[in-house]
Scaffold this active site. Structure first.
Site, short mmCIF file in Angstrom:
data_model
loop_
_atom_site.label_atom_id
_atom_site.label_comp_id
_atom_site.label_asym_id
_atom_site.label_seq_id
_atom_site.Cartn_x
_atom_site.Cartn_y
_atom_site.Cartn_z
N ASP A 121 0.95 -1.16 -0.02
CA ASP A 121 0.00 -0.21 -0.06
C ASP A 121 0.81 1.33 -0.08
OD1 ASP A 121 0.73 -0.64 2.60
OD2 ASP A 121 -1.05 -1.07 3.38
N ASN A 159 -7.90 -3.38 14.17
CA ASN A 159 -9.35 -3.56 13.54
C ASN A 159 -9.43 -4.50 12.65
OD1 ASN A 159 -8.21 -2.49 11.21
ND2 ASN A 159 -9.41 -0.74 11.20
N HIS A 197 -7.58 -4.99 9.77
CA HIS A 197 -7.10 -4.84 8.55
C HIS A 197 -5.96 -5.55 7.99
CE1 HIS A 197 -4.91 -0.88 9.47
NE2 HIS A 197 -4.05 -1.75 9.40
N GLU A 200 -9.79 -1.98 5.21
CA GLU A 200 -10.45 -1.80 6.34
C GLU A 200 -11.75 -2.56 6.32
OE1 GLU A 200 -8.72 -0.23 8.35
OE2 GLU A 200 -7.98 1.65 8.02
C1 F6R Z 1 1.19 -1.75 6.08
C2 F6R Z 1 0.14 -2.46 6.36
C3 F6R Z 1 -0.98 -2.37 7.65
C4 F6R Z 1 0.06 -2.66 8.55
C5 F6R Z 1 -0.82 -2.75 9.94
C6 F6R Z 1 -0.41 -3.04 11.15
O1 F6R Z 1 1.88 -1.78 4.74
O2 F6R Z 1 -0.48 -3.09 5.20
O3 F6R Z 1 -1.85 -3.41 7.29
O4 F6R Z 1 0.49 -3.92 8.57
O5 F6R Z 1 -1.47 -1.36 10.02
O6 F6R Z 1 0.69 -1.92 11.40
P1 F6R Z 1 1.77 -2.06 12.65
O7 F6R Z 1 2.44 -3.25 12.01
O8 F6R Z 1 2.52 -0.82 12.46
O9 F6R Z 1 1.17 -2.39 13.96
#
Ligand code: F6R
Length: 260
Positions: A66, A135, A137, A142
């Site tokens: 992303d 959450n 994702h 989301e």
């Molecule tokens: C980032 C991504 C997100 C993160 C998620 C967890 O490329 O795709 O799904 O993996 O937001 O973020 P952290 O690891 O910072 O808790």
């Protein structure tokens, strides 16, 4: 789904790096899907150590999950910059083989289509590394994301912007929109490897591993994947009802010999 419970964050990273190293050793031109955020950092650290010990990642291609919309590529928290800093440099990847969605494109929908085409042209992703949001994702899909979605523009949930505010000066500075591979895109990867550490991820892990497949907890779509592995530390595993069973299966994993 394979569920592996490790003692702590470093062990989670080392296990995941081991799986990636195994793949790259047998397929030096492997296509990796790479995640940003805190969760994969230990994995990248362990891979960098393996590189120092001789693992060659220079022919690997990589596709980021992303990117934020409207943030300059040289902004330190753009995923272009993060992938370069945390992945390309320490692992010695060839920048020409590393792809990140273009959140600055004039035509974002076309950029998303183009990203899907680039993944297809590379032969698809061999192994997709994933983190997970509190959450549920994966990527920035989301809750209520379509389970068959492709790369597209999404609006970040307020809770995701809050969670990512730690990388910026304030939550308001976190972009509102992103481009993200879809859940369908992620499911197309030949293997999925999700890493999670800490108690704040325990609910999401329990929901995606043991709850129903539902867009309410987007990571639960991995239950439909043929080769998905979830690697968690004790804290992230703390709400799993079948934790003892997962430990038992890892302990008794059968190595199947061809022809046996
Ligand atoms: C980032 C991504 C997100 C993160 C998620 C967890 O490329 O795709 O799904 O993996 O937001 O973020 P952290 O690891 O910072 O808790």
């Amino acid at each position: 789904m394979e569920v592996v419970i490790m003692a702590g964050p470093a062990e989670v990273g080392d296990f995941a790096a081991g799986r990636i190293a195994e793949l790259v050793s047998t397929r030096p031109e492997a296509v990796l899907g790479v995640a940003t955020g805190s969760s994969p950092l230990e994995t990248y650290r362990s891979l960098a150590a393996r590189r120092d010990a001789g693992l060659d990642l220079s022919r690997v291609s990589a596709f980021a999950l992303d990117e934020y919309v409207g943030i300059r590529h040289d902004h330190p928290e753009s995923y272009h910059a993060v992938i370069d800093r945390e992945v390309v440099q320490p692992l010695g990847l060839d920048p020409a083989r590393v792809h990140v969605p273009d959140g600055l494109a004039d035509d974002l929908d076309a950029a998303c289509e183009d990203y899907e085409a680039q993944i297809a042209a590379a032969g698809g992703v061999d192994l997709q590394l994933l983190g997970i949001g509190e959450n549920g994702h994966i990527g920035f899909n989301e809750p209520t994301s379509s389970l068959s979605s492709r790369t597209r523009v999404k609006t970040l949930a307020p809770s995701t912007r809050e969670a990512n505010a730690r990388f910026f000066d304030s939550a308001e500075e976190v972009p509102l929109h992103c481009l993200t591979q879809g859940l369908g895109t992620i499911l197309d990867a030949r293997r999925a490897l999700l890493v999670a550490q800490g108690a704040s991820k325990a609910r999401a892990i329990a929901e995606i591993v043991e709850g129903p497949v539902s867009s309410r907890w987007p990571g639960s779509v991995l239950q439909l994947h043929r080769r998905a592995t979830v690697v968690v530390d004790e804290a992230a595993a703390s709400r799993l009802q079948l934790a003892e069973y997962y430990r038992y299966t890892v302990e008794h994993r059968r190595i199947v010999q061809p022809g046996a």
